[in-house]
Structures are given as C-alpha cells and as structure tokens.
Design a protein around this motif. Structure first.
Motif, PDB file in Angstrom:
ATOM      1  N   UNK A 113       1.349   0.556  10.219  1.00 11.99           N
ATOM      2  CA  UNK A 113       1.360   1.128   8.861  1.00 11.99           C
ATOM      3  C   UNK A 113       2.711   1.676   8.427  1.00 11.99           C
ATOM      4  N   UNK A 114       3.375   2.391   9.331  1.00  8.97           N
ATOM      5  CA  UNK A 114       4.664   2.993   8.976  1.00  8.97           C
ATOM      6  C   UNK A 114       5.655   1.936   8.508  1.00  8.97           C
ATOM      7  N   UNK A 115       5.700   0.811   9.207  1.00  5.59           N
ATOM      8  CA  UNK A 115       6.674  -0.231   8.874  1.00  5.59           C
ATOM      9  C   UNK A 115       6.193  -1.124   7.736  1.00  5.59           C
ATOM     10  N   UNK A 116       4.884  -1.199   7.520  1.00  4.33           N
ATOM     11  CA  UNK A 116       4.387  -1.879   6.320  1.00  4.33           C
ATOM     12  C   UNK A 116       4.850  -1.122   5.073  1.00  4.33           C
ATOM     13  N   UNK A 117       4.730   0.209   5.117  1.00  7.07           N
ATOM     14  CA  UNK A 117       5.197   1.011   3.984  1.00  7.07           C
ATOM     15  C   UNK A 117       6.713   0.922   3.842  1.00  7.07           C
ATOM     16  N   UNK A 118       7.421   0.847   4.972  1.00  2.00           N
ATOM     17  CA  UNK A 118       8.874   0.676   4.912  1.00  2.00           C
ATOM     18  C   UNK A 118       9.230  -0.660   4.264  1.00  2.00           C
ATOM     19  N   UNK A 119       8.434  -1.693   4.525  1.00  2.03           N
ATOM     20  CA  UNK A 119       8.643  -2.990   3.869  1.00  2.03           C
ATOM     21  C   UNK A 119       8.468  -2.874   2.362  1.00  2.03           C
ATOM     22  N   UNK A 120       7.433  -2.136   1.939  1.00  2.79           N
ATOM     23  CA  UNK A 120       7.220  -1.914   0.502  1.00  2.79           C
ATOM     24  C   UNK A 120       8.422  -1.189  -0.109  1.00  2.79           C
ATOM     25  N   UNK A 121       8.944  -0.204   0.612  1.00  7.27           N
ATOM     26  CA  UNK A 121      10.111   0.530   0.121  1.00  7.27           C
ATOM     27  C   UNK A 121      11.314  -0.394  -0.001  1.00  7.27           C
ATOM     28  N   UNK A 122      11.505  -1.285   0.982  1.00 12.54           N
ATOM     29  CA  UNK A 122      12.636  -2.210   0.960  1.00 12.54           C
ATOM     30  C   UNK A 122      12.520  -3.195  -0.208  1.00 12.54           C
ATOM     31  N   UNK A 123      11.314  -3.704  -0.462  1.00 14.63           N
ATOM     32  CA  UNK A 123      11.108  -4.628  -1.592  1.00 14.63           C
ATOM     33  C   UNK A 123      11.392  -3.917  -2.911  1.00 14.63           C
ATOM     34  N   UNK A 124      10.927  -2.676  -3.030  1.00 14.09           N
ATOM     35  CA  UNK A 124      11.164  -1.886  -4.248  1.00 14.09           C
ATOM     36  C   UNK A 124      12.653  -1.641  -4.454  1.00 14.09           C
ATOM     37  N   UNK A 125      13.360  -1.292  -3.375  1.00  9.14           N
ATOM     38  CA  UNK A 125      14.802  -1.059  -3.475  1.00  9.14           C
ATOM     39  C   UNK A 125      15.550  -2.330  -3.857  1.00  9.14           C
ATOM     40  N   UNK A 126      15.111  -3.463  -3.326  1.00  6.52           N
ATOM     41  CA  UNK A 126      15.712  -4.741  -3.725  1.00  6.52           C
ATOM     42  C   UNK A 126      15.525  -4.978  -5.219  1.00  6.52           C
ATOM     43  N   UNK A 127      14.316  -4.707  -5.712  1.00  8.15           N
ATOM     44  CA  UNK A 127      14.037  -4.873  -7.134  1.00  8.15           C
ATOM     45  C   UNK A 127      14.901  -3.974  -8.003  1.00  8.15           C
ATOM     46  N   UNK A 128      15.057  -2.709  -7.596  1.00  7.03           N
ATOM     47  CA  UNK A 128      15.893  -1.776  -8.363  1.00  7.03           C
ATOM     48  C   UNK A 128      17.339  -2.244  -8.411  1.00  7.03           C
TER      49      UNK A 128
END
Length: 313
Positions: A59-74
């Motif tokens: 779970x921790x790294x799944x959420x980190x993946x979501x954060x990375x995708x969001x940062x890429x989008x920004x």
C-alpha cells in the motif's frame, strides 16, 4: 475580442514571467530546466522501480506511485508555457486553452493533497495496527481510494471553468504567472466575482483544508501510538518511516497555503514574491518528492541500487 451584446471575452491572455527580470529569462530557464528534468526523470524512475520490484507491491508504495503520477502531471501541465515563455518569449495563451490548463493544474493539486492524506492514513494503520495493515489496505481498497481521489477532484472543480466563462472581461489580460491559475484569471474580470470567490473558498477549505486537518490528526494519533512503544529503538524506527511523508507534506502545503493567502489577502505583496511562491508551489514538490523518497526510503534506495547493478552487469 469576442462580442455578444454586453458580453466581452478575450480571445487570449498574456502570460508574465518573473517581473523585473525579463531580460534574464534565458538564464533563469536553466534552473527551471533542471527542476523539470528532475521532476520528469525522478518520478519516472520511482514508477519504474516500484513496477519492477515485487517486494514494493505494498500500500505505501502504491500511494507513492499515485503521488509520482500526480507530480508528473503537474510538471507536464506547466512545462510548455513556462519554458515557452523563457526560451521563445511566447506569452499568449488562448482563452479556452488557459481554462483547460487551469482546470488540470487545480485537479492535480487537489489529487496530490488527497494522496498525501491517504499516505498519512497508511502510516497510521502501519504503526497502530501493523498485523492488520495488509488486511485493511488491500489492493482493491487502495484502487478504490485512488478512484475516489480522482473523482473528488474532477467533480468538485468541474464548475470552475464554467464560472469563469460566464464572466465579462475587459481591460487587462495580463496573467501574473507563466501558467493559468483560477484567482489570477478571476481577478481580470470586470463583473461581479462573488460567486467565484465563494465557490473557490468553499472548495479549497472542504478539500485541501480538510485534507491538511486530517493529516495533522493522523500524526497526532501516530505520535500517541509511538509514545506508548516500550523501547526507544522502536519509537525511532516507527517515526523514521514517516520522515519522507512529513517532508512531502511540508514541501506541498507550505507554498500552497502561502500562495492562497497572497491571492486573497496580499494586495500589497510585491509581484516578485507572488511569482516565486507560485513557482515554488507548482515546480518544487514534483522535483523534490522523488529525491526525498529515494534518500529516506531504504526499500526504494536498495531497489534502485539493484537495478543499477543489473544494468552494469
């Protein structure tokens, strides 16, 4: 200008760079390029490492993946207009294109806030109920949380472009930044913007504001749990798992709160301060988050080293 009775709408807005330093824009673009490159490369590496390492499918790294995708989008949302302005002095952006960029910038900002809250909840469960952690945050649960986060951002911000399109614009068309931001566009209107102000404030407080409050509450509960641990080593080990997340929260929320305060109450703030805070808010978190997690997360660091060793071999 598009004319329809008494309704005026500009065909384009004029973006500004860093006030007073226009002659230095080519040189200023160098650190911006470095930050964008760090954001794009760093977040792609994080996603690659998590995808290729089965031990990180938690779970921790799944959420980190979501954060990375969001940062890429920004990063990708602001990169074309920012570097286009610094490199080629392209200042004009179409009205509809501006609203589209603004919509995605705000959606991704709200998503990042919600992902940080989800990561705080994950840390609370991992520290307070370590034996039930995997049972509570299953893959399907994490997926549902991710979908809820995206839908929440999309639905809550959907009226914003339509509220801006209904306004009459006249006179100034100069934006304060090299990207489109809701308060910035709203303040260019010569119509009553009370609805925009009220709706923007309500949405901000009910989403990002509530996220921040719940993150703080999560850490209060985490600290209570950590204090009850028997040995000092256990306390430090538990807190060490939260350091990366705390840094990410501070890097994101401090500039965001500062920018919101400036747009609403800082009429006498120098334009340079406004511009620097805005760039800090949108560019620094995507660039720093991969560095923070690569340095502080032992699992990410070890997986990255293994991947590099395999390539060299």
């Amino acid at each position: 200008w598009e004319f329809n009775g008494s309704f005026y709408q500009p065909s384009a807005f004029l973006m500004m760079g860093i006030p007073g330093l226009e002659a230095l824009h080519p040189w200023i673009s160098i650190p911006f390029c470095a930050l964008y490159l760090s954001a794009l490369l760093g977040n792609c590496v994080i996603l690659f490492i998590i995808r290729r390492t089965p031990s990180l499918h938690e779970p921790m790294f799944y959420f980190l993946s979501m954060l990375a995708v969001t940062d890429l989008g920004l990063a990708l949302c602001t990169l074309p207009t920012t570097l286009g302005l610094f490199w080629f002095d392209v200042r004009s952006i179409g009205f509809d294109a501006c609203l589209t960029q603004m919509y995605f910038i705000h959606i991704l900002s709200f998503i990042e806030s919600s992902v940080l809250l989800a990561m705080a909840f994950d840390r609370f469960i991992a520290i307070s109920h370590p034996l039930r952690h995997s049972a509570i945050l299953t893959k399907s649960t994490v997926l549902k949380i991710g979908l809820a986060i995206v839908l929440r951002g999309m639905v809550s911000l959907l009226p914003i472009p339509f509220l801006l399109k209904r306004l009459t614009y006249c006179g100034r068309t100069e934006l304060s930044h090299s990207f489109c931001f809701h308060p910035d566009i709203m303040n260019l209107a010569c119509a009553d913007i009370k609805v925009n102000v009220f709706y923007g404030m309500i949405i901000l407080l009910s989403t990002v504001g509530m996220d921040f409050i719940f993150i703080v509450l999560s850490y209060i509960l985490i600290i209570r749990t950590v204090v009850s641990l028997t040995t000092r080593e256990e306390c430090l080990k538990a807190l060490n798992t939260c350091v990366s997340h705390i840094c990410a929260v501070l890097v994101f929320f401090i500039p965001m709160i500062g920018l919101s305060m400036i747009h609403r109450f800082g009429k006498n703030v120098p334009p340079l301060v406004n511009t620097l805070v805005a760039y800090t808010y949108l560019i620094i978190p995507p660039a720093l988050n991969p560095v923070i997690y690569s340095i502080k997360s032992t699992h990410i660091r070890e997986a990255l080293l293994r991947a590099l060793c395999r390539k060299r071999a």
